[in-house]
Scaffold this active site. Sequence first.
Site, mmCIF file in Angstrom:
data_model
loop_
_atom_site.group_PDB
_atom_site.id
_atom_site.type_symbol
_atom_site.label_atom_id
_atom_site.label_comp_id
_atom_site.label_asym_id
_atom_site.label_seq_id
_atom_site.Cartn_x
_atom_site.Cartn_y
_atom_site.Cartn_z
ATOM 1 C CE1 TYR A 147 -3.541 2.714 0.681
ATOM 2 C CE2 TYR A 147 -1.873 3.592 2.177
ATOM 3 C CZ TYR A 147 -3.053 3.753 1.462
ATOM 4 O OH TYR A 147 -3.722 4.949 1.524
ATOM 5 C CB THR A 237 -2.410 -4.088 -0.238
ATOM 6 O OG1 THR A 237 -1.355 -3.131 -0.068
ATOM 7 C CG2 THR A 237 -3.760 -3.387 -0.061
ATOM 8 C CB CYS A 238 -0.658 -2.612 4.522
ATOM 9 S SG CYS A 238 0.760 -3.705 4.764
ATOM 10 C CG ASN A 239 -7.282 -0.961 5.102
ATOM 11 O OD1 ASN A 239 -7.811 -0.673 6.169
ATOM 12 N ND2 ASN A 239 -7.687 -0.446 3.947
ATOM 13 N N GLY A 245 -3.598 -4.160 9.987
ATOM 14 C CA GLY A 245 -4.675 -4.563 9.082
ATOM 15 C C GLY A 245 -4.220 -4.927 7.687
#
Length: 256
Positions: A147, A237-239, A245
């Site tokens: 991300y 992907t990252c969140n 997350g």
Amino acid sequence: MQKSIWVLLLTKLLFLQIIYFGVQEIEQRKDVVVPEKKAQVAVPQQMASSTDFRSETDSSEEAAVPLEELTFTINPSAEYYQMNPDYVGWLSVNGTVIDYPVVRGQDNEMYLSNNFYREPDIFGAIFMDYRNIGMGIDRHTIIYGHYTQYGQMFGELDKFLNEDFLKENLEFTFSDGYGQRRYRIFSVHVAPADTSFLDIDFEGNEYTDFLAMLKNLSVFPSDVAVTEENNILTLMTCNDSAENGRLFIHAVEVTE
């Protein structure tokens, strides 16, 4: 002595500032280091043997194919394989900037910090889980990407957290040396990093239960059908909306 301590502290502070602004500059970089995308030319099906061609007027007479009429088209993936033998395909996601080559390393660490050309790069590369075989064989294919604040790599996957956007961009494609496959999204969800969403080996009814779990977790209801007969592909992907997350987008291969 006290002066030396202050000099040391100021030196450390300056060093940290250099690192901070260096990272900020890289994060604001707009370009992603990837090869130019080549036109996806359909590779003609192999010409059948003469025993497969029959004259319309006489089924017993074999039709010969003149040598000059045979054509050969270079597979567009060949050039990417030459650039990097880890190349496994090209991912294109409608409505986003995601139009990147996909690689697969010997582990899931290599391409977190190295680009397509295997050069150190904070953007890393878009990469397939090293446990996957590729070529459309896997029951569950997983593709990862960083991300980024300005949308590069998988930075725009969070657009799919908007239901209207999801409905308008329900399908994406993944192409490799064996053809282009279409995928239709059936689940979008955010969760803490959890390897249970990344299983690729299933026994008995585990796959059916796995698909049901993914569909139930989706933040939006979906009428996209997915059964144990289907292969699926997950983009991850990252969140930051959850602690440690991850954003998971699950899609089923379209076969009709």
